[in-house]
Design an enzyme around this catalytic site. Sequence first.
Site, PDB file in Angstrom:
ATOM      1  CG  HIS B 215      -2.120  -0.798   1.132  1.00 37.50           C
ATOM      2  ND1 HIS B 215      -3.454  -0.218   0.624  1.00 37.50           N
ATOM      3  CD2 HIS B 215      -2.324  -2.117   0.624  1.00 37.50           C
ATOM      4  CE1 HIS B 215      -4.242  -1.267   0.393  1.00 37.50           C
ATOM      5  NE2 HIS B 215      -3.489  -2.360   0.592  1.00 37.50           N
ATOM      6  CB  SER B 219      -0.662  -3.104  -7.754  1.00 39.58           C
ATOM      7  OG  SER B 219      -1.382  -3.678  -6.482  1.00 39.58           O
ATOM      8  CE  LYS B 243      -8.404  -9.181 -13.752  1.00 40.29           C
ATOM      9  NZ  LYS B 243      -7.946  -8.374 -14.736  1.00 40.29           N
ATOM     10  CG  ASP B 244      -8.342  -9.990  -6.254  1.00 41.45           C
ATOM     11  OD1 ASP B 244      -7.829 -10.095  -7.576  1.00 41.45           O
ATOM     12  OD2 ASP B 244      -7.810  -9.584  -5.212  1.00 41.45           O
ATOM     13  CD  GLU B 287       3.707 -33.592   0.352  1.00 43.35           C
ATOM     14  OE1 GLU B 287       3.779 -34.854   0.032  1.00 43.35           O
ATOM     15  OE2 GLU B 287       2.619 -33.192   0.643  1.00 43.35           O
TER      16      GLU B 287
END
Lengths: 185, 425
Positions: B215, B219, B243-244, B287
């Site tokens: 923030h 972005s 959108k997320d 894994e």
Amino acid sequence: MAETGLIHHDDIVDDGKRDFIFLAAGAAGALGAASIVWPLLAQMGKAADTLALGSIDIDVGKIGEGEQLKVLWRGAPVFVRHRTAAEIAEAEDVNIDILPDPATDDSRLVPGPDGNLKPQYLVMVGVCTHFGCVPVGEAGDYDGWYCPCHGSHYDTSGRIRKGPAPRNLVVPPYAYTSDTVIKVG
Amino acid sequence: MSGHSTYEPKWAAARWMDQRLPIVRMGADFIMMPTPRNLNYWWTFGGILLLCLVIQIVTGVILGMHYVAHVDHAFDSVQRIRRDVPYGWLMQSTHAVGASMFFLAVYMHMFRGLYYGSYKAPREVLWIIGCLIYLVMMATAFLGYTLPWGQMSFWGATVITGFFGAVPVVGESLQQWLLGGYAVDNATLNRFYSLHYLLPFIIAALSGLHVWALHVTGSSNPIGVSNKVKTDTLPFHPYFTVKDMFAVAVFLMIFAFFLFYLPDALGHADNYIKADPLKTPPHIVPEWYFLPFYAILRAVPDKLAGILLMIGAIAVLFVLPWLDTSKVRSMRFRPIARWFFFIFVFFCFILGWCGAETPDDEAFLGLSFYRLSQISTLYYFAYFLVILPILGLIEDPKERPASITQSILDYGDKPEPEKVLAPAE
């Protein structure tokens, strides 16, 4: 100042004394912090009961020629192998100068009560010196042990010959308490 | 971005609260962050990762109500959760599959950052916090994998804690201090459980810092050109929350597919055998999300060197902002670098393949997996230590749009945006 009747201490500052108090208080604080941190870290070490599981007795006389006994000691397997004459000959026949971790076969044995070595009994901690897997017996390029995890080959004396392991299989501290019984640990 | 607050309390009660603890204002300002309008779906993994963390913590706390951290009971208690505890099968599978999904999302997120240069100024600290989160994630996943106390749990723990035994001089003492004994045992299981419970909350705290740093700088975006004019951005809510949410829905479909149809596909069958300190499984593998690093570990015949390489593979990410000398963020405008990047991704997959196979086996054309992992490891490090530093100096980047607004001018019949005078960076 005059109205309150208080002395204004800025006029009579003793810098040396202040530095001393600052350092002394800081040092005492650091010591105190360290004395608290130590128990916080040391608690993770081996507990008394873990340390107490020190030693075990193994009757090697019951192991037939060409057989291997696997016993749990300190949470890890111990191999006791009754080696065949061919295996002993193979172990003694190695030029130790070519070994990654040079050791004679004799140096990996312990004398019996009569003072003579017992080359037929090979006692080792069965934990690969690479990352602690248990090697498989009678396997690998040198007829000894092979670690399936990352491909380390050990010979019939448990010496590292090929692969990523840095050292020979460890010989634990042990002694013959009679002709056929050993005490490990 | 820390800007002017746009929050206006609507009710008397909200005003009363705002004058005493402006927590609603903080949240409102947070979610209205101006966000580049050209973000693509690669930018949705941040939100997906937040969801992953929440899923793991919620299911994990529930599993903790039924799990018994003792060598005699751990294996059976996990089976009891799967068979007897109401909805235990769902909680256990969600937690186990969720770990894989978490890593899937974090790798997408990281590749996004690598391709679009999200680590470059002014986002270095944001990137480093992300690397730290990844590191703690790996620790958490490793500790958690030990808890079911199957054969892979036990031998995985033995191999990984064996790394510490390779430290010169103090190695053995350090290893036994970590294990609380001579070998992986009950003391080890107990402390691993304790730490496995703790670390997710460290991840949550680090995620808070990660988002805070985000923030501050804002972005990044697909063209890597900073925000210049008002039309470059849209408020995060509702544009990017929606959108997320769509991306989350797609992600959850993949999650649900594994969860309900292939819950064990991402695990290893040997972990359904109870841990046996006397018997090593013939083929120990971690894994899937650790396989590339496992391949790097095995790429050199020396124990300590292998560990140092593996640590280096992660450490190099931390200093990446200072290794990449190019000022151009997005690889869209770096015609040569982008191909090296695609090869890098390719070799990451090859490393994963090598990690899953036995080193001495043949991969193809007489090439052993051992040699293949050496070639791939070489490229992995060359990409960060040679290619990116040199390429930034010699590459001729393509011309970049002057602004985000400029870059979307051609798109459809949108009204003409305001003129941009600022030059490209």
